[in-house]
Motif scaffolding. Sequence first.
Motif, short mmCIF file in Angstrom:
data_model
loop_
_atom_site.label_atom_id
_atom_site.label_comp_id
_atom_site.label_asym_id
_atom_site.label_seq_id
_atom_site.Cartn_x
_atom_site.Cartn_y
_atom_site.Cartn_z
N TYR A 1 6.19 10.46 -0.45
CA TYR A 1 5.58 10.22 0.85
C TYR A 1 4.31 11.04 1.10
O TYR A 1 3.80 11.05 2.21
CB TYR A 1 6.64 10.41 1.95
N GLY A 2 3.81 11.69 0.05
CA GLY A 2 2.42 12.11 0.05
C GLY A 2 2.07 13.54 0.37
O GLY A 2 1.07 14.06 -0.11
N TRP A 3 2.87 14.21 1.21
CA TRP A 3 2.48 15.57 1.62
C TRP A 3 2.51 16.52 0.44
O TRP A 3 3.43 16.47 -0.37
CB TRP A 3 3.44 16.07 2.71
N PRO A 4 1.50 17.43 0.30
CA PRO A 4 0.33 17.64 1.16
C PRO A 4 -0.93 16.95 0.66
O PRO A 4 -2.02 17.25 1.13
CB PRO A 4 0.17 19.16 1.10
N ILE A 5 -0.77 16.00 -0.29
CA ILE A 5 -1.94 15.32 -0.82
C ILE A 5 -2.46 14.30 0.19
O ILE A 5 -3.67 14.19 0.41
CB ILE A 5 -1.58 14.63 -2.16
N VAL A 6 -1.53 13.56 0.80
CA VAL A 6 -1.89 12.54 1.78
C VAL A 6 -1.41 12.98 3.16
O VAL A 6 -0.23 13.30 3.33
CB VAL A 6 -1.26 11.19 1.41
N THR A 7 -2.31 13.00 4.14
CA THR A 7 -1.94 13.31 5.51
C THR A 7 -3.04 12.83 6.45
O THR A 7 -4.22 12.79 6.07
CB THR A 7 -1.70 14.82 5.71
N LEU A 8 -2.66 12.46 7.66
CA LEU A 8 -3.63 12.11 8.69
C LEU A 8 -3.98 13.30 9.57
O LEU A 8 -4.79 13.17 10.49
CB LEU A 8 -3.09 10.96 9.56
N GLY A 9 -3.35 14.45 9.29
CA GLY A 9 -3.60 15.64 10.10
C GLY A 9 -4.54 16.62 9.41
O GLY A 9 -4.99 16.41 8.27
N ILE A 10 -4.81 17.71 10.13
CA ILE A 10 -5.63 18.80 9.60
C ILE A 10 -4.89 20.11 9.83
O ILE A 10 -3.87 20.15 10.54
CB ILE A 10 -7.01 18.86 10.28
N ASN A 11 -5.36 21.18 9.22
CA ASN A 11 -4.77 22.50 9.46
C ASN A 11 -4.96 22.90 10.92
O ASN A 11 -5.87 22.43 11.61
CB ASN A 11 -5.41 23.54 8.55
#
Length: 380
Positions: free
Chosen positions: A259-269
């Motif tokens: 499911y992608g995290w942390p390579i794919v995300t719609l958020g930012i730090n």
Amino acid sequence: MRHQILRSSLAAIAASLAVPALAVEETFETEGPSIRVETIANGLSHPWALAFMPDGSMLVTERNGNLRHVSDKVSEPIAGVPDVDARGQGGLLDVALDPQFEENRLVYLSFAEAGEGGNSTAVARGVLSEDLTRLDNVEVIFSQKPKVQSQQHFGSRLVFDNDGYLFITLGERSQAQFREQAQQLNSHLGKIVRIRPDGTVPDDNPFVNQADALPEIWSYGHRNVQAAAINPESGVLWEIEHGPRGGDELNIVQPGANYGWPIVTLGINYDGTTIGEGVEHQEGMVDAIRTWTPVIAPSGMMFYQGEVFPDWKGNLFVGGLASTALVRLTVDGDNISGEERLLESLGLRIRDVAEGPDGAIYVITDEDDGEVLRISQDAG
């Protein structure tokens, strides 16, 4: 007759619990029916989860390590609960009853467990005494590896599927030096695992025969999953996980999927910097079916199946911490077709949500003086 008895029992709880003047007793308009919201228990210290007993009473966890029975009163702490590391986001977390509880009286608890190297999420089970005062024969059936120094992102929801297997959702422990382990199959960080009720591993888990993988893993690439439930139509696990600053996501969980995290995300730090390369999609990684930016901070979810709210049957209800709302989602197959936010004006952090045996909706609030709220149709 059984449902009538349960409804009477839960009505008695609501009527007989002594609550202060500031307790909730309000009516709200919604896109559908008018709803009545009332406090049926309070004085709880940051309650984290609730599970209904066969008689309509409930077990409620408090993050500080107490498990309580709530009926016409809030019990003293139930003895036998494992020691918990109650720091930061850690402590006593989810509670679930065994599918055969009426025969075996087994109760399952997830919690932050201290140990060599730091702490991690663990799951224990024990037999609830007939007088509801203690857990006997308590044993840890799962312990997340590795233990690390962190007070954040423990997960964790406990969900039994229709075949009696137990899903455990696990956080990736938040800090940048740990989060890459969500993509590594030799670590439980950032995973959903699937085990038998005794802690052994099912033979059909997706990585059970892969030498470099932990056999409990069902799916990976998760951030911090604090909402999960079985879709009653499909029998498949759905989960909602916290994004960072933006990007909460609802996923349909498939075995072996990434499911992608942390390579794919719609958020930012949280400091505004980009996470990794700022990738929002990548081949071989599963996209969420719905996301939220700004975040709702999801915790607890259930598919409503009762008769009190016939227009809401099949809807998905999600607790919102940052949004201080109970989020109602209209489900259309494997898609979400609508959203409504309930209870926002109360300004309370909704930590868990469950359907009661009486068909009403129950939520708990993550507050110093936490409450159990009952939501029913307004009769007026």
